[in-house]
Design a protein around this motif. Sequence first.
Motif, PDB file in Angstrom:
ATOM      1  N   GLY A 101       0.815  -1.209   0.000  1.00 17.37           N
ATOM      2  CA  GLY A 101       0.000   0.000   0.000  1.00 17.37           C
ATOM      3  C   GLY A 101       0.849   1.259   0.000  1.00 17.37           C
ATOM      4  N   LEU A 102       1.925   1.246   0.786  1.00 14.49           N
ATOM      5  CA  LEU A 102       2.844   2.392   0.793  1.00 14.49           C
ATOM      6  C   LEU A 102       3.478   2.585  -0.581  1.00 14.49           C
ATOM      7  N   GLY A 103       3.808   1.483  -1.231  1.00 19.22           N
ATOM      8  CA  GLY A 103       4.383   1.559  -2.578  1.00 19.22           C
ATOM      9  C   GLY A 103       3.419   2.189  -3.573  1.00 19.22           C
ATOM     10  N   VAL A 104       2.143   1.889  -3.438  1.00 22.09           N
ATOM     11  CA  VAL A 104       1.124   2.486  -4.303  1.00 22.09           C
ATOM     12  C   VAL A 104       1.090   3.997  -4.078  1.00 22.09           C
ATOM     13  N   LEU A 105       1.135   4.425  -2.808  1.00 19.57           N
ATOM     14  CA  LEU A 105       1.141   5.860  -2.513  1.00 19.57           C
ATOM     15  C   LEU A 105       2.383   6.550  -3.072  1.00 19.57           C
ATOM     16  N   VAL A 106       3.537   5.924  -2.920  1.00 18.13           N
ATOM     17  CA  VAL A 106       4.782   6.502  -3.442  1.00 18.13           C
ATOM     18  C   VAL A 106       4.714   6.642  -4.966  1.00 18.13           C
ATOM     19  N   GLY A 107       4.166   5.645  -5.634  1.00 15.73           N
ATOM     20  CA  GLY A 107       4.003   5.735  -7.087  1.00 15.73           C
ATOM     21  C   GLY A 107       3.124   6.905  -7.480  1.00 15.73           C
ATOM     22  N   ALA A 108       2.051   7.124  -6.726  1.00 18.42           N
ATOM     23  CA  ALA A 108       1.151   8.249  -7.006  1.00 18.42           C
ATOM     24  C   ALA A 108       1.846   9.580  -6.742  1.00 18.42           C
ATOM     25  N   ILE A 109       2.599   9.652  -5.646  1.00 20.37           N
ATOM     26  CA  ILE A 109       3.346  10.880  -5.333  1.00 20.37           C
ATOM     27  C   ILE A 109       4.304  11.204  -6.475  1.00 20.37           C
ATOM     28  N   ASN A 110       5.048  10.217  -6.932  1.00 21.46           N
ATOM     29  CA  ASN A 110       6.022  10.427  -8.011  1.00 21.46           C
ATOM     30  C   ASN A 110       5.342  10.867  -9.301  1.00 21.46           C
ATOM     31  N   SER A 111       4.252  10.233  -9.656  1.00 23.89           N
ATOM     32  CA  SER A 111       3.534  10.584 -10.887  1.00 23.89           C
ATOM     33  C   SER A 111       2.940  11.988 -10.805  1.00 23.89           C
ATOM     34  N   LEU A 112       2.336  12.318  -9.678  1.00 23.41           N
ATOM     35  CA  LEU A 112       1.743  13.646  -9.518  1.00 23.41           C
ATOM     36  C   LEU A 112       2.794  14.747  -9.528  1.00 23.41           C
ATOM     37  N   SER A 113       3.932  14.485  -8.898  1.00 20.04           N
ATOM     38  CA  SER A 113       4.969  15.516  -8.806  1.00 20.04           C
ATOM     39  C   SER A 113       5.581  15.850 -10.161  1.00 20.04           C
ATOM     40  N   LYS A 114       5.482  14.952 -11.123  1.00 20.06           N
ATOM     41  CA  LYS A 114       6.025  15.214 -12.468  1.00 20.06           C
ATOM     42  C   LYS A 114       5.341  16.390 -13.140  1.00 20.06           C
ATOM     43  N   HIS A 115       4.100  16.665 -12.775  1.00 20.28           N
ATOM     44  CA  HIS A 115       3.394  17.803 -13.370  1.00 20.28           C
ATOM     45  C   HIS A 115       2.946  18.822 -12.314  1.00 20.28           C
ATOM     46  N   GLY A 116       3.620  18.804 -11.165  1.00 25.51           N
ATOM     47  CA  GLY A 116       3.360  19.803 -10.138  1.00 25.51           C
ATOM     48  C   GLY A 116       2.160  19.532  -9.259  1.00 25.51           C
ATOM     49  N   GLY A 117       1.622  18.328  -9.298  1.00 16.95           N
ATOM     50  CA  GLY A 117       0.470  17.975  -8.464  1.00 16.95           C
ATOM     51  C   GLY A 117       0.900  17.493  -7.093  1.00 16.95           C
ATOM     52  N   GLU A 118      -0.060  17.422  -6.180  1.00 15.16           N
ATOM     53  CA  GLU A 118       0.235  16.930  -4.836  1.00 15.16           C
ATOM     54  C   GLU A 118      -0.799  15.904  -4.398  1.00 15.16           C
ATOM     55  N   LEU A 119      -0.354  15.012  -3.521  1.00 11.48           N
ATOM     56  CA  LEU A 119      -1.233  14.012  -2.941  1.00 11.48           C
ATOM     57  C   LEU A 119      -1.560  14.439  -1.521  1.00 11.48           C
ATOM     58  N   ARG A 120      -2.849  14.404  -1.175  1.00  7.61           N
ATOM     59  CA  ARG A 120      -3.302  14.740   0.174  1.00  7.61           C
ATOM     60  C   ARG A 120      -4.009  13.529   0.762  1.00  7.61           C
ATOM     61  N   LEU A 121      -3.671  13.214   1.996  1.00  7.82           N
ATOM     62  CA  LEU A 121      -4.351  12.145   2.717  1.00  7.82           C
ATOM     63  C   LEU A 121      -5.156  12.794   3.830  1.00  7.82           C
ATOM     64  N   ILE A 122      -6.450  12.478   3.903  1.00 10.02           N
ATOM     65  CA  ILE A 122      -7.292  13.034   4.954  1.00 10.02           C
ATOM     66  C   ILE A 122      -7.864  11.918   5.815  1.00 10.02           C
ATOM     67  N   HIS A 123      -8.285  12.284   7.011  1.00 10.04           N
ATOM     68  CA  HIS A 123      -8.860  11.338   7.984  1.00 10.04           C
ATOM     69  C   HIS A 123      -7.884  10.197   8.301  1.00 10.04           C
ATOM     70  N   VAL A 124      -6.612  10.523   8.393  1.00  9.04           N
ATOM     71  CA  VAL A 124      -5.567   9.528   8.643  1.00  9.04           C
ATOM     72  C   VAL A 124      -5.500   9.225  10.143  1.00  9.04           C
ATOM     73  N   SER A 125      -5.508   7.947  10.477  1.00  8.77           N
ATOM     74  CA  SER A 125      -5.414   7.558  11.890  1.00  8.77           C
ATOM     75  C   SER A 125      -4.041   7.951  12.431  1.00  8.77           C
ATOM     76  N   GLU A 126      -3.978   8.092  13.744  1.00 10.07           N
ATOM     77  CA  GLU A 126      -2.713   8.467  14.392  1.00 10.07           C
ATOM     78  C   GLU A 126      -1.615   7.444  14.102  1.00 10.07           C
TER      79      GLU A 126
END
Length: 108
Positions: free
Chosen positions: A57-82
Amino acid sequence: MKTSSKINQGIPTLKPGRDITASVAQDFNQALVAMVKRKPQALVVDFDGVEMIDSVGLGVLVGAINSLSKHGGELRLIHVSEQIHELLILMRLDRRLVVEGPSEPTSE
């Protein structure tokens, strides 16, 4: 239960609704990739109902972060448990994405 998606105030939002582990990561990844291909400036993943995330699951998030950052986008996670927030800090992923806990205000 499949990952649900919607557009919230012009921002694409995904909600896995369950733990993000190897057994469900493919569905979550497919939904995330479909959203990332649209090249949004921001993409939100709602962690409401997510109590655990494994290395896949962390790898999936990292892949999304990398893809989004290529065009200046950002990933936001909300309602994240402590517990998950602490893991993201430990992995230093909090430096590459925006993390909001369950009691913090969101733009919903």
